[in-house]
Design an enzyme around this catalytic site. Sequence first.
Site, mmCIF file in Angstrom:
data_model
loop_
_atom_site.group_PDB
_atom_site.id
_atom_site.type_symbol
_atom_site.label_atom_id
_atom_site.label_comp_id
_atom_site.label_asym_id
_atom_site.label_seq_id
_atom_site.Cartn_x
_atom_site.Cartn_y
_atom_site.Cartn_z
ATOM 1 N N SER A 239 1.117 -1.257 -0.019
ATOM 2 C CA SER A 239 -0.015 0.063 -0.105
ATOM 3 C C SER A 239 0.804 1.376 0.141
ATOM 4 O O SER A 239 2.032 1.182 0.352
ATOM 5 C CB SER A 239 -1.046 -0.014 1.070
ATOM 6 O OG SER A 239 -0.242 0.503 2.261
ATOM 7 N N ASP A 240 0.328 2.262 -0.422
ATOM 8 C CA ASP A 240 0.970 3.622 -0.447
ATOM 9 C C ASP A 240 0.755 4.241 1.204
ATOM 10 O O ASP A 240 -0.053 3.658 1.804
ATOM 11 C CB ASP A 240 0.506 4.671 -1.417
ATOM 12 C CG ASP A 240 1.502 5.849 -1.746
ATOM 13 O OD1 ASP A 240 2.362 5.688 -1.025
ATOM 14 O OD2 ASP A 240 1.392 6.167 -2.936
#
Length: 978
Positions: A239-240
């Site tokens: 994930s960012d």
Amino acid sequence: MTAQTPPFRDSQLPFAKRIDDLLSRLTVAERIALLHQFAPAVERLGVAAFRTGQEALHGVAWMGPATVFPQAVGLGATWNDDLVRRVGEAVSAEVRAMRARDDRVGLNVWAPTVNLLRHPLWGRNEEGYSEDPGLTSAIATAYTRGLRGDHPAYWRTAPVLKHWLAHNNETNRDTTSSSVRPRVLHEYDLRAFRETVEAGAVAGVMPAYNLVNGRPNHVSPYLREHLRTWTDQELLVCSDAGAPSNLVDSEHYFDTHEEATAAALIAGVDSFTDHGTDSSKIVARLQGALEAGLLSEADIDAAVRRQLTVRFRLGEFDARLDPYAALRDFDTPGHRALAQEAAEQAIVLLKNDGLLPLTGSPGGGPRVAVVGLLADECKLDWYSGTLIHRSTPLEGLYERFGAERVDFAEGVDRVRLKTSAGTYLSVPPADDTTGGARGAEGALDPALLAGRTDLPPLTTDATGTDLALIDWGEGVLTLRAPDGRYLSVADDGYVRASADQPGGWVVQETFRLEPHDSHAGGHLLKHVGTGRYVSVAAEGVKVAAENAEEAEGAEDAEGAEDAEGAEDAEGAEGAEAPEIFELIVTEPGEDAVTRAAATADVVLVFAGNDPHINGRETEDRTTLRLPAHQERLLRAARAANPNTALVLVSAYPYAVDHANLPAVLWTAHGGQAAGTALARVLAGDVSPAGRLPQTWYASDADLPDLLDYDVIGGRQTYLYFEGTPLFPFGHGLSYASFAYSGLEAVPGEGKVKVTFTVINTSEVAADEVAQLYTRAVNPSVPRPRRELAAHRRVRLAPGASTELTFELPLSTFEFWDVAHGRWRLEPGAYDVLVGASSEDIRLRGTIELDGAPAAPRPVLGHGLNAADFDEQSRAEIVDRTKVSGDAVAPVDGGEAELVFRRCDFGPATTTVTVVAAGEGSVELALPDGPVLARLEIPATAGPYDYTTVDAPCHAAEVHDLHIRLRGPLRLARVGFSG
């Protein structure tokens, strides 16, 4: 292996069996803990801690000194796959070397960025390679191969591609949705990822912050439906930063974090980057989701398996067998030479009417005036490492021609800031412990760091200090002391001369001067980083009031006789009132430029951007124009000397008026060797051969809306743009000349073989970038004006020639047939175009290809998915459900129209079925003909509660169909039955 050694430690076993064994030994709690970015050690099994994520876009970032290569857009401008692969090798070698010294350095690298440079105002333009998906994937594949290494079992580093998917805006990036119709999805946005993943050198991807078709990328079904079908290997999805929390906090897509985290994990996210090093919140959410039945242990195991696969590939469990374990290559002569080679190859000569190259040898040749804000700068961006070596254009030209033949005028305005009390801002001198802005041999002085609080703040006195006012456009400026120190604001609020360069996630070195109506010539000085105004206090200059309203209130109270009112107005946090400054220009920048230009043989104006200001991550640009101050400097130089060349050093394209300029060059910020590289190209030691990786538009009027992701309907990028660009995709000139001949294009079994010859017809050894494009001559649907099919950068001695051969698979000529949901090769004529740019075509040929002919849409019995339109107006694609599928809605609940070409209604159609959510109407009509059916859609309980409405529909045979939508509804599907 002893009997006590667990199988996961047995290097003779396949990775899959070893991972199975390790998984079986981990408790559920231990497995869950591995899903955070900072996975803890499992000491009872001897498993070390592991961190996903090491930034390595164009060198190792954020971990201190490292070799700094040109920005990614500059690497894209080289059009040189082999060079970029070698850069990847060097970067990954330095990752390994730095890891040996510092275990904070991770081997899972988050690079490269393969988002397409669809829109030149995107703030992160510097991070991508090209607007073309084929060129992007070619460069990305080369870089990832370099990062990975060529060992069959073990990887040097594990690259993760950023950012999945259709991400080209920083403005409201965590809440905006990219409306991407199927053709754009398949032919454009997915393609850059797909070809790189299929090449086999990628460890995984990172989803982007934005939504696509109304659904956050972190719960995208495309991870399962597309990404994981392109390869048999396990892919890690990271994930960012903060994006898992955004699903609830800013996007409001889910009601609880447990629900959101479970949905992301099930969709395919394997590593959660959230809350920094604190894993407790993500662990609690995953545990809560498991206990609530939102997740199964199998879901957790699938994600952990992907994590462990990467760790095994990196040699973590086989240190003695890891071929890269002893790698210590760092800042080697080879890496330095490669940084210079990359910087040289990235330079693009945009225009040259004979002014360049500058002839002469060290100590001889023309007298050169070097002017402009970027002339003596070696700028870094957010994803740069710390410079070990640096070279500015001025330094490079001094070295190449001799300092006595080079005159320098930066062109900044010299100013003093006078207070309302009649004193002036004054910068305390630097003492021996802080030194100047540069240390020995030009290295950055570590003592000069923004955020320091041990340096004295600015004061005021009767004479003050002349400051360099550097205007970066859009009202944003920096202020610099005479010794090179930039004014900066630390956490304590005081203004100090303490920074070598503007930088940081929140830049503390930028200000705005805002006119103050009540004082003639008066200005408030606003600090951009805090949003507060500068005040003068007895103990020093600092930021004070929270906002403009407070500033006004403070000023009104200054003349009040009511002491209590004055006390209230002194601002938040007990600060003095914002100061009202008079700006006194002691020397305009144009004056210095005019003096230097008037006595020179040639003037080089260096202009461009600072990568931390007006366009970067979190901030899109607002215009293609150069800042007004830089345009004034260019005009002043040109007025004083017609032999003026513009050298743009920037992360972005600009729209510049070059009609009266004999030469224009562009380079991205070129890393540590930028200045040396530019000097060698300007002097003719190297013939430029960089090519533009994206279209340079002539004006802002040529640009679509930043959030219009429909490159086909919006006629965007060189693929579809019908206007006249300032400089076209693939453009770049040379000091040499080349001829093309002998084009042969021969269709064969599953491919088209293309052969031609390139000849260097000059007396200059140089590189040429041969570009091969294709075009459907008479397509049944809108197709690209021309599309890059292959390219090759070749070096040719004077008079030499080379024959180039490309084998294009027939898939090169296919398009996504939205009517039938598949790739299709349309039979007919195709142009094969060869040349030096997308508009400089030297050879043309036409071939005939067999394929599947166009067939009408079989709507009877099959129906129409709303998102599979051929054309639309005022419509956007939205999520049909939170899990999968698309629907179409009118923008802002108004009116929209969808067009479906050549619908086969059969011999007789009597019933139409509409599946929609919301309240409004759906109207079906023939073009310029009768309304076939009009259906009123009742209000439903929510956006995902669909209702089915039937109505008679009298149509037969094959017609175009127009569907008009009115009101806040979502149309998922239209069905037809006889």
